[in-house]
Design a protein around this motif. Structure first.
Motif, PDB file in Angstrom:
ATOM      1  N   ASN A 305       0.827  -1.221   0.000  1.00  0.00           N
ATOM      2  CA  ASN A 305       0.000   0.000   0.000  1.00  0.00           C
ATOM      3  C   ASN A 305       0.855   1.262   0.000  1.00  0.00           C
ATOM      4  N   ASP A 306       1.934   1.218  -0.720  1.00  0.00           N
ATOM      5  CA  ASP A 306       2.849   2.356  -0.810  1.00  0.00           C
ATOM      6  C   ASP A 306       2.220   3.493  -1.601  1.00  0.00           C
ATOM      7  N   ASP A 307       2.496   4.719  -1.189  1.00  0.00           N
ATOM      8  CA  ASP A 307       1.942   5.889  -1.879  1.00  0.00           C
ATOM      9  C   ASP A 307       2.417   5.991  -3.322  1.00  0.00           C
ATOM     10  N   GLY A 308       3.569   5.406  -3.621  1.00  0.00           N
ATOM     11  CA  GLY A 308       4.102   5.486  -4.977  1.00  0.00           C
ATOM     12  C   GLY A 308       3.656   4.363  -5.888  1.00  0.00           C
ATOM     13  N   ALA A 309       2.739   3.515  -5.404  1.00  0.00           N
ATOM     14  CA  ALA A 309       2.335   2.349  -6.185  1.00  0.00           C
ATOM     15  C   ALA A 309       1.699   2.744  -7.511  1.00  0.00           C
ATOM     16  N   GLU A 310       0.834   3.745  -7.507  1.00  0.00           N
ATOM     17  CA  GLU A 310       0.148   4.131  -8.738  1.00  0.00           C
ATOM     18  C   GLU A 310       1.139   4.539  -9.823  1.00  0.00           C
ATOM     19  N   LEU A 311       2.150   5.313  -9.442  1.00  0.00           N
ATOM     20  CA  LEU A 311       3.168   5.736 -10.393  1.00  0.00           C
ATOM     21  C   LEU A 311       3.929   4.528 -10.940  1.00  0.00           C
ATOM     22  N   TYR A 312       4.362   3.637 -10.042  1.00  0.00           N
ATOM     23  CA  TYR A 312       5.169   2.501 -10.487  1.00  0.00           C
ATOM     24  C   TYR A 312       4.369   1.510 -11.324  1.00  0.00           C
ATOM     25  N   VAL A 313       3.066   1.409 -11.067  1.00  0.00           N
ATOM     26  CA  VAL A 313       2.231   0.541 -11.891  1.00  0.00           C
ATOM     27  C   VAL A 313       2.229   1.036 -13.335  1.00  0.00           C
ATOM     28  N   SER A 314       2.092   2.336 -13.518  1.00  0.00           N
ATOM     29  CA  SER A 314       2.102   2.888 -14.877  1.00  0.00           C
ATOM     30  C   SER A 314       3.473   2.780 -15.515  1.00  0.00           C
ATOM     31  N   VAL A 315       4.530   2.966 -14.720  1.00  0.00           N
ATOM     32  CA  VAL A 315       5.885   2.763 -15.238  1.00  0.00           C
ATOM     33  C   VAL A 315       6.034   1.324 -15.736  1.00  0.00           C
ATOM     34  N   ALA A 316       5.572   0.380 -14.929  1.00  0.00           N
ATOM     35  CA  ALA A 316       5.722  -1.038 -15.266  1.00  0.00           C
ATOM     36  C   ALA A 316       4.915  -1.408 -16.501  1.00  0.00           C
ATOM     37  N   LYS A 317       3.666  -0.937 -16.573  1.00  0.00           N
ATOM     38  CA  LYS A 317       2.824  -1.300 -17.717  1.00  0.00           C
ATOM     39  C   LYS A 317       3.393  -0.714 -19.008  1.00  0.00           C
ATOM     40  N   ALA A 318       3.838   0.541 -18.963  1.00  0.00           N
ATOM     41  CA  ALA A 318       4.401   1.180 -20.159  1.00  0.00           C
ATOM     42  C   ALA A 318       5.687   0.480 -20.588  1.00  0.00           C
ATOM     43  N   LYS A 319       6.565   0.188 -19.618  1.00  0.00           N
ATOM     44  CA  LYS A 319       7.840  -0.442 -19.944  1.00  0.00           C
ATOM     45  C   LYS A 319       7.634  -1.860 -20.464  1.00  0.00           C
ATOM     46  N   ALA A 320       6.776  -2.624 -19.804  1.00  0.00           N
ATOM     47  CA  ALA A 320       6.552  -4.011 -20.226  1.00  0.00           C
ATOM     48  C   ALA A 320       5.926  -4.076 -21.614  1.00  0.00           C
ATOM     49  N   ALA A 321       5.008  -3.155 -21.899  1.00  0.00           N
ATOM     50  CA  ALA A 321       4.386  -3.132 -23.225  1.00  0.00           C
ATOM     51  C   ALA A 321       5.415  -2.801 -24.299  1.00  0.00           C
TER      52      ALA A 321
END
Length: 376
Positions: A305-321
């Motif tokens: 439940n880290d405050d930075g989770a939303e940012l890292y989720v988008s980083v991960a989805k963009a990078k993985a795609a």
């Protein structure tokens, strides 16, 4: 990538062994495609997921699940992507389970998910691009319940779902997060018209039309006008899961390509001995490792439940795609002419990447989210 615990390693090995035994694209994906299956996946296989406890990874122990989280789900999803295994795991056991967690609907649906008897779907998108804030499907109060009117599209496994988690607008205007409510719509609800569509990778999605669909108050998931939080939680879990599956797709395509480079000969030697191809293969390997690290970091932050989770989720989805797209393009090119044929599996990885890249928002959506969350 962070070192895995012994339990996580065991889970990863179990998932990898199970999915290998079920066979690659020939035994599952091609089989369901060739017989014209309306679901695009096998329900018997889904029950095998349940027997191994995989359907309960994100379900709390209090409801009979494993009580794990996004990190463990990512381990399974990477293996699903590597083997191109068609299943409702991402939509049901990850995103769907997250949407109804901590609500009365968990008591109703979690037992069926745990047994492999139920499939859940998430109905959010209404336009050509992922834009959850732009929800316009109308939910008007009527008596002790609501009446839904509008349409949804790109509802993955929507025609196979026993319950459709539907985001509708009970207040505010499209573009606003306030006024969104989630509803549990049963598959046989009167007034729901379903158009089942085959996607490019042979998976199924539905276009749904809601014409005066009457639901009682018990259909509300969470609170009226307060659906944005459970919806965003579900979308974050789905995006992180899609990123992990994309890493699996990239890994599977890369492994197949490396095998081909070792076998195919030109000018008397394996083409993998040519330095130009070695450089491209090495670059791809590094990119996949970066994408894997990003995907698992996002999952870990979601679990804490880290405050930075939303940012890292988008980083991960963009990078993985991005990386999965690179992997499948390199794979098709390095296979040469055979890579363009349907008979060779490398093209199936390209098709799966195309669908996963769009699911829960494409690379452009998540790049924009990264910019916004970074203050730009």
């Amino acid at each position: 990538m962070t070192l895995l615990s012994d339990d996580q390693k065991m889970l990863q090995e179990t998932a990898a062994s199970f999915l290998r035994e079920q066979g690659g694209p020939d035994k599952q994906l091609r089989h369901w495609r060739e017989i014209g299956c309306d679901d695009g996946f096998g329900h018997a296989l889904w029950k095998q997921f349940a027997e191994l406890g995989l359907t309960g990874i994100c379900i709390p122990e209090s409801h009979g699940g494993l009580g794990l989280g996004a990190t463990e789900a990512a381990l399974v999803l990477e293996e699903i992507g590597r083997n191109l295994t068609p299943s409702p795991f991402l939509g049901t056991a990850v995103a769907g389970a997250r949407a109804i967690a901590e609500t009365a609907h968990a008591d109703r649906w979690f037992p069926a998910v745990l047994s492999g008897e139920a499939v859940l779907a998430l109905a959010v998108d209404e336009g050509p691009r992922h834009a959850p804030e732009r929800i316009a499907l109308e939910a008007k109060r009527q008596g002790n319940g609501f009446v839904l009117n509008g349409a949804k599209q790109f509802v993955v496994q929507g025609a196979s779902a026993d319950m459709i988690i539907t985001a509708a607008r009970t207040g505010g205007s499209p573009g606003e997060r306030d006024g969104i409510t989630l509803f549990a719509v049963p598959k046989d609800a009167a007034g729901v018209e379903v158009e089942n569509v085959a996607l490019v990778d042979s998976s199924k999605a539905a276009r749904l039309t809601f014409a005066n669909v009457a639901l009682d108050a018990d259909a509300v998931i969470g609170e009226v006008d307060g659906g944005w939080r459970p919806l965003s939680d579900a979308l974050a879990a789905g995006s992180a899961g899609a990123a992990a599956e994309l890493v699996g797709v990239a890994s599977g395509a890369s492994a197949m390509t490396l095998d081909y480079l070792k076998q195919r000969k030109q000018f008397g030697k394996a083409i993998g001995e040519f330095q130009a191809l070695q450089h491209r293969a090495a670059h791809l390997y590094a990119e996949i490792e970066i994408a894997r690290a990003a995907a698992f970091k996002a999952a870990q932050l979601l679990d804490s439940n880290d405050d930075g989770a939303e940012l890292y989720v988008s980083v991960a989805k963009a990078k993985a795609a991005d990386v999965a797209n690179l992997a499948v393009r390199e794979g098709v090119q390095m296979h040469g002419g055979i890579g363009m044929t349907d008979e060779h599996d490398i093209g199936l990885y390209m098709k799966r990447e195309a669908v996963l890249g769009e699911l829960f928002g494409d690379v452009y959506y998540h790049r924009e989210r990264v910019a916004q969350l970074s203050g730009y």
